[in-house]
Motif scaffolding. Sequence first.
Motif, PDB file in Angstrom:
ATOM      1  N   THR A 229       0.814  -1.222   0.000  1.00  0.00           N
ATOM      2  CA  THR A 229       0.000   0.000   0.000  1.00  0.00           C
ATOM      3  C   THR A 229       0.843   1.265   0.000  1.00  0.00           C
ATOM      4  OG1 THR A 229      -0.122   0.010   2.423  1.00  0.00           O
ATOM      5  CG2 THR A 229      -1.816  -1.228   1.235  1.00  0.00           C
ATOM      6  N   ILE A 230       2.147   1.124   0.203  1.00  0.00           N
ATOM      7  CA  ILE A 230       3.032   2.294   0.197  1.00  0.00           C
ATOM      8  C   ILE A 230       3.306   2.703  -1.247  1.00  0.00           C
ATOM      9  CG2 ILE A 230       5.296   3.188   0.840  1.00  0.00           C
ATOM     10  CD1 ILE A 230       5.313   1.281   3.174  1.00  0.00           C
ATOM     11  N   THR A 231       2.858   3.865  -1.621  1.00  0.00           N
ATOM     12  CA  THR A 231       3.031   4.358  -2.999  1.00  0.00           C
ATOM     13  C   THR A 231       3.614   5.764  -3.005  1.00  0.00           C
ATOM     14  OG1 THR A 231       0.755   5.183  -3.033  1.00  0.00           O
ATOM     15  CG2 THR A 231       1.125   2.950  -3.856  1.00  0.00           C
ATOM     16  N   SER A 232       4.323   6.143  -1.948  1.00  0.00           N
ATOM     17  CA  SER A 232       4.883   7.496  -1.861  1.00  0.00           C
ATOM     18  C   SER A 232       6.395   7.433  -1.722  1.00  0.00           C
ATOM     19  CB  SER A 232       4.282   8.253  -0.676  1.00  0.00           C
ATOM     20  OG  SER A 232       4.620   7.619   0.551  1.00  0.00           O
ATOM     21  N   LEU A 233       7.067   8.466  -2.235  1.00  0.00           N
ATOM     22  CA  LEU A 233       8.514   8.609  -2.134  1.00  0.00           C
ATOM     23  C   LEU A 233       8.826   9.895  -1.381  1.00  0.00           C
ATOM     24  CD1 LEU A 233       9.581   7.509  -5.720  1.00  0.00           C
ATOM     25  CD2 LEU A 233       9.768   6.187  -3.621  1.00  0.00           C
ATOM     26  N   PHE A 234       9.844   9.827  -0.535  1.00  0.00           N
ATOM     27  CA  PHE A 234      10.205  10.920   0.357  1.00  0.00           C
ATOM     28  C   PHE A 234      11.418  11.659  -0.191  1.00  0.00           C
ATOM     29  CE2 PHE A 234      12.626  12.132   4.332  1.00  0.00           C
ATOM     30  CZ  PHE A 234      11.868  13.270   4.581  1.00  0.00           C
ATOM     31  N   ILE A 263       0.452  10.799 -10.938  1.00  0.00           N
ATOM     32  CA  ILE A 263       0.890  11.437  -9.695  1.00  0.00           C
ATOM     33  C   ILE A 263      -0.348  11.856  -8.914  1.00  0.00           C
ATOM     34  CG2 ILE A 263       2.230  13.315  -8.690  1.00  0.00           C
ATOM     35  CD1 ILE A 263       3.867  13.400 -11.260  1.00  0.00           C
ATOM     36  N   LYS A 264      -0.538  11.227  -7.786  1.00  0.00           N
ATOM     37  CA  LYS A 264      -1.732  11.514  -6.976  1.00  0.00           C
ATOM     38  C   LYS A 264      -1.646  12.883  -6.336  1.00  0.00           C
ATOM     39  CE  LYS A 264      -4.499   9.526  -3.223  1.00  0.00           C
ATOM     40  NZ  LYS A 264      -4.585   8.392  -2.254  1.00  0.00           N
ATOM     41  N   SER A 265      -0.512  13.194  -5.705  1.00  0.00           N
ATOM     42  CA  SER A 265      -0.324  14.493  -5.067  1.00  0.00           C
ATOM     43  C   SER A 265       1.144  14.690  -4.733  1.00  0.00           C
ATOM     44  CB  SER A 265      -1.167  14.609  -3.791  1.00  0.00           C
ATOM     45  OG  SER A 265      -0.742  13.651  -2.825  1.00  0.00           O
ATOM     46  N   ILE A 266       1.507  15.939  -4.519  1.00  0.00           N
ATOM     47  CA  ILE A 266       2.845  16.298  -4.047  1.00  0.00           C
ATOM     48  C   ILE A 266       2.670  17.182  -2.818  1.00  0.00           C
ATOM     49  CG2 ILE A 266       4.962  17.577  -4.542  1.00  0.00           C
ATOM     50  CD1 ILE A 266       4.732  16.698  -7.416  1.00  0.00           C
ATOM     51  N   VAL A 267       3.178  16.720  -1.702  1.00  0.00           N
ATOM     52  CA  VAL A 267       3.047  17.446  -0.440  1.00  0.00           C
ATOM     53  C   VAL A 267       4.393  18.066  -0.098  1.00  0.00           C
ATOM     54  CG1 VAL A 267       2.448  17.278   2.000  1.00  0.00           C
ATOM     55  CG2 VAL A 267       1.268  15.826   0.327  1.00  0.00           C
ATOM     56  N   HIS A 268       4.436  19.395  -0.074  1.00  0.00           N
ATOM     57  CA  HIS A 268       5.666  20.121   0.256  1.00  0.00           C
ATOM     58  C   HIS A 268       5.561  20.675   1.665  1.00  0.00           C
ATOM     59  CE1 HIS A 268       8.402  23.833  -0.423  1.00  0.00           C
ATOM     60  NE2 HIS A 268       9.113  22.802   0.011  1.00  0.00           N
ATOM     61  N   VAL A 269       6.577  20.412   2.467  1.00  0.00           N
ATOM     62  CA  VAL A 269       6.619  20.898   3.851  1.00  0.00           C
ATOM     63  C   VAL A 269       7.787  21.876   3.957  1.00  0.00           C
ATOM     64  CG1 VAL A 269       6.674  20.251   6.280  1.00  0.00           C
ATOM     65  CG2 VAL A 269       5.760  18.640   4.592  1.00  0.00           C
ATOM     66  N   VAL A 277       6.119  12.640  -2.675  1.00  0.00           N
ATOM     67  CA  VAL A 277       5.491  12.437  -3.987  1.00  0.00           C
ATOM     68  C   VAL A 277       4.639  11.186  -3.897  1.00  0.00           C
ATOM     69  CG1 VAL A 277       5.864  12.151  -6.464  1.00  0.00           C
ATOM     70  CG2 VAL A 277       7.501  13.466  -5.100  1.00  0.00           C
ATOM     71  N   ASN A 278       3.346  11.344  -3.984  1.00  0.00           N
ATOM     72  CA  ASN A 278       2.403  10.235  -3.844  1.00  0.00           C
ATOM     73  C   ASN A 278       1.872   9.830  -5.215  1.00  0.00           C
ATOM     74  OD1 ASN A 278       2.497  10.465  -0.924  1.00  0.00           O
ATOM     75  ND2 ASN A 278       1.217  12.284  -1.157  1.00  0.00           N
ATOM     76  N   PHE A 279       1.961   8.542  -5.507  1.00  0.00           N
ATOM     77  CA  PHE A 279       1.494   8.000  -6.781  1.00  0.00           C
ATOM     78  C   PHE A 279       0.215   7.202  -6.587  1.00  0.00           C
ATOM     79  CE2 PHE A 279       6.049   8.620  -7.162  1.00  0.00           C
ATOM     80  CZ  PHE A 279       6.172   9.235  -8.392  1.00  0.00           C
ATOM     81  N   LYS A 280      -0.517   7.034  -7.670  1.00  0.00           N
ATOM     82  CA  LYS A 280      -1.770   6.292  -7.601  1.00  0.00           C
ATOM     83  C   LYS A 280      -1.542   4.791  -7.572  1.00  0.00           C
ATOM     84  CE  LYS A 280      -4.496   9.834 -10.000  1.00  0.00           C
ATOM     85  NZ  LYS A 280      -5.363  10.143 -11.177  1.00  0.00           N
ATOM     86  N   GLN A 281      -0.489   4.325  -8.234  1.00  0.00           N
ATOM     87  CA  GLN A 281      -0.226   2.896  -8.322  1.00  0.00           C
ATOM     88  C   GLN A 281       1.161   2.575  -7.801  1.00  0.00           C
ATOM     89  OE1 GLN A 281      -1.070   1.158 -12.149  1.00  0.00           O
ATOM     90  NE2 GLN A 281      -2.721   2.599 -12.575  1.00  0.00           N
ATOM     91  N   ARG A 282       1.300   1.391  -7.200  1.00  0.00           N
ATOM     92  CA  ARG A 282       2.592   0.979  -6.658  1.00  0.00           C
ATOM     93  C   ARG A 282       3.614   0.774  -7.793  1.00  0.00           C
ATOM     94  NH1 ARG A 282       4.642  -1.425  -1.978  1.00  0.00           N
ATOM     95  NH2 ARG A 282       6.755  -2.116  -2.407  1.00  0.00           N
ATOM     96  N   THR A 304      18.513  13.143  -2.654  1.00  0.00           N
ATOM     97  CA  THR A 304      18.422  11.704  -2.400  1.00  0.00           C
ATOM     98  C   THR A 304      16.973  11.326  -2.134  1.00  0.00           C
ATOM     99  OG1 THR A 304      20.637  11.715  -1.443  1.00  0.00           O
ATOM    100  CG2 THR A 304      19.242   9.817  -0.954  1.00  0.00           C
ATOM    101  N   VAL A 305      16.537  10.229  -2.710  1.00  0.00           N
ATOM    102  CA  VAL A 305      15.136   9.797  -2.614  1.00  0.00           C
ATOM    103  C   VAL A 305      15.037   8.567  -1.721  1.00  0.00           C
ATOM    104  CG1 VAL A 305      13.100   9.070  -3.916  1.00  0.00           C
ATOM    105  CG2 VAL A 305      14.678  10.739  -4.901  1.00  0.00           C
ATOM    106  N   ARG A 306      13.983   8.512  -0.920  1.00  0.00           N
ATOM    107  CA  ARG A 306      13.718   7.358  -0.067  1.00  0.00           C
ATOM    108  C   ARG A 306      12.246   7.002  -0.142  1.00  0.00           C
ATOM    109  NH1 ARG A 306      18.199   6.766  -0.575  1.00  0.00           N
ATOM    110  NH2 ARG A 306      19.913   6.809   0.944  1.00  0.00           N
ATOM    111  N   TRP A 307      11.940   5.766   0.162  1.00  0.00           N
ATOM    112  CA  TRP A 307      10.544   5.340   0.211  1.00  0.00           C
ATOM    113  C   TRP A 307       9.856   5.948   1.425  1.00  0.00           C
ATOM    114  CZ3 TRP A 307       7.407   2.907  -3.152  1.00  0.00           C
ATOM    115  CH2 TRP A 307       7.992   2.231  -4.222  1.00  0.00           C
ATOM    116  N   GLY A 308       8.566   6.265   1.271  1.00  0.00           N
ATOM    117  CA  GLY A 308       7.793   6.747   2.400  1.00  0.00           C
ATOM    118  C   GLY A 308       7.411   5.611   3.332  1.00  0.00           C
ATOM    119  N   ARG A 309       6.789   5.956   4.427  1.00  0.00           N
ATOM    120  CA  ARG A 309       6.365   4.970   5.410  1.00  0.00           C
ATOM    121  C   ARG A 309       4.853   4.802   5.347  1.00  0.00           C
ATOM    122  NH1 ARG A 309       9.849   6.592  10.847  1.00  0.00           N
ATOM    123  NH2 ARG A 309      11.949   6.299   9.919  1.00  0.00           N
TER     124      ARG A 309
END
Length: 322
Positions: A229-234, A263-269, A277-282, A304-309
């Motif tokens: 279910t994890i489809t986001s990259l950090f 691309i489902k959404s991009i959340v900037h903090v 970066v949240n995607f619709k499909q794994r 550097t890119v990492r998988w989200g939790r």
Amino acid sequence: MPPKADINKAGWEQSEFPILCETCLGDNPFIRMSKQEYGRSCGTCARPFTVFRWNPGAGMRFKTTVVCQTCAKVKNVCQTCLLDLEYGLPTQVRDMALGVVNDAPTSDINREYYAQNMEAKLQSGGGAGIKGAGPTRTQSAGKEMLKQLARTDPYYKRNRPNICSFFVKGECTRGDECPFRHEMPASDQKQNIQKSIQDRYHGRDDAVAQRIMTTHAESQGLKPPDDPTITSLFLPLVPATSTEDSIRASVVKSLSSVDPSEIKSIVHVPQSKCAFVNFKQRSVAEAAAYAWSHGLDVDGEQITVRWGRGRKKPAEAAAAAA
């Protein structure tokens, strides 16, 4: 008076020597080839072309060209194995690392027309084929990645005879006279692992490329999480000047082969200088992880890119709170 040209052969390709990688050519310096003009149709553009057939060495299987020289030049690949001539890697790995876009038609419609146009451009000295889609910094990082993955020496083991299917079933009676290999295939060597010529040429769902990219991503700490279910990259440490729009532009530009609607959404903090970066499909998220295993260029900086939790389930969250 020269003979009249056959109008039925207009656009067909003639050549004197094939475009081959060192592995497919073999280690025999006195190789002998058979040549057949218009021997078969090209595996990608469907135009008849000159076919070459040869034995690359003692105990090896005969090899033949499967695509025409125009298609090979457009993608800079070997006419037989369809691997990149510079790095010896599948086109899917090369194109993803360099962020290039392939404008060649993948359907039967207009394939021959496209090939003829590319041939005319090549003969006139003009550029043809794939176009770069990434910034210079990204392409430089991609080239470094390709240098790490490239095979520097010929891999003649790839020319060995195929495995005897009768031996696998325990029915081969030819013994040492059998021209095929008598050994059991590995557990991951299935009949469907070898994709069609067009899939290898255009870089679509190539099993070999998938294994290479997966191994490289895991070595960079981007092993796909077990939770499907994890489809986001950090994206940690994005530039302070970055905005959601600039991050989206960098993401879309680097994923030229991915539909932006995936691309489902991009959340900037901004406070934490990070983004998700949240995607619709794994599957799309995994493709992005492969493409960004060498980093993602955001506003002039390599990130550097990492998988989200994954989110904790209510029962797990309650147990952790207790």
